[in-house]
Design a protein around this motif. Structure first.
Motif, PDB file in Angstrom:
ATOM      1  N   PHE A   1       0.850  -1.189   0.000  1.00  0.00           N
ATOM      2  CA  PHE A   1       0.000   0.000   0.000  1.00  0.00           C
ATOM      3  C   PHE A   1       0.886   1.241   0.000  1.00  0.00           C
ATOM      4  O   PHE A   1       1.937   1.262   0.628  1.00  0.00           O
ATOM      5  N   GLU A   2       0.459   2.278  -0.700  1.00  0.00           N
ATOM      6  CA  GLU A   2       1.080   3.598  -0.611  1.00  0.00           C
ATOM      7  C   GLU A   2       0.142   4.444   0.236  1.00  0.00           C
ATOM      8  O   GLU A   2      -0.718   5.167  -0.274  1.00  0.00           O
ATOM      9  N   LEU A   3       0.306   4.334   1.548  1.00  0.00           N
ATOM     10  CA  LEU A   3      -0.677   4.869   2.491  1.00  0.00           C
ATOM     11  C   LEU A   3      -0.839   6.381   2.444  1.00  0.00           C
ATOM     12  O   LEU A   3      -1.856   6.907   2.878  1.00  0.00           O
ATOM     13  N   GLN A   4       0.154   7.094   1.927  1.00  0.00           N
ATOM     14  CA  GLN A   4       0.020   8.541   1.815  1.00  0.00           C
ATOM     15  C   GLN A   4      -0.833   8.933   0.610  1.00  0.00           C
ATOM     16  O   GLN A   4      -1.301  10.070   0.527  1.00  0.00           O
ATOM     17  N   ASN A   5      -1.070   7.957  -0.308  1.00  0.00           N
ATOM     18  CA  ASN A   5      -1.805   8.260  -1.538  1.00  0.00           C
ATOM     19  C   ASN A   5      -3.066   7.423  -1.758  1.00  0.00           C
ATOM     20  O   ASN A   5      -3.835   7.725  -2.659  1.00  0.00           O
ATOM     21  N   GLU A   6      -3.234   6.352  -0.986  1.00  0.00           N
ATOM     22  CA  GLU A   6      -4.384   5.477  -1.206  1.00  0.00           C
ATOM     23  C   GLU A   6      -4.956   4.988   0.121  1.00  0.00           C
ATOM     24  O   GLU A   6      -4.250   4.895   1.116  1.00  0.00           O
TER      25      GLU A   6
END
Length: 130
Positions: free
Chosen positions: A64-69
């Motif tokens: 996951f790209e938690l800052q973007n999704e």
């Protein structure tokens, strides 16, 4: 049989109900931050992804790209020979839910889908631990 839009609508309603599922997480200057996105508009939210059965592992393990999704994904694996939907796959990052919370989200999603009065597919749950 459930339609793609019925499942997607239930998924979006699930995200509306659980603010951790509509949060962005980031690290800046040694501190951790969370931004809770408003429940609407939903045009940029994750949607249901139909994937071939043989690609399930790579999709479940994709970081996951938690800052973007958002920290949640929903997949509908298919079998090539008949392209029938076999099960739903709910993937939650552990930053947003623990094991109990993930089960609660799966139960909520199941109830939301059942509102459509259609047959409910099996639901598998994965807690994505990076």
């Amino acid at each position: 049989q459930l339609s793609f839009s019925e499942i997607t609508n239930a998924f979006h309603e699930l995200i509306c109900r659980h603010q951790n599922l509509r949060s962005l997480w980031y690290h800046e200057n040694g501190d951790n931050f969370t931004t809770v996105m408003p429940p609407y508009p939903i045009h940029s939210w994750p949607s249901l992804e139909v994937i071939p059965q043989e690609h399930v592992k790579s999709h479940v393990m994709r970081p996951f790209e938690l800052q973007n999704e958002f920290p949640v994904r929903l997949f509908l694996p298919t079998l090539e020979q008949d392209m029938e939907y076999q099960k739903l796959l709910l993937v939650c990052h552990h930053i947003a839910t623990d094991a109990i919370g993930t089960v609660a989200c799966a139960r909520d999603l199941s109830h939301l889908i059942q509102k459509s009065d259609a047959n409910l597919p099996d639901l598998e749950i994965f807690d994505h631990n990076m």
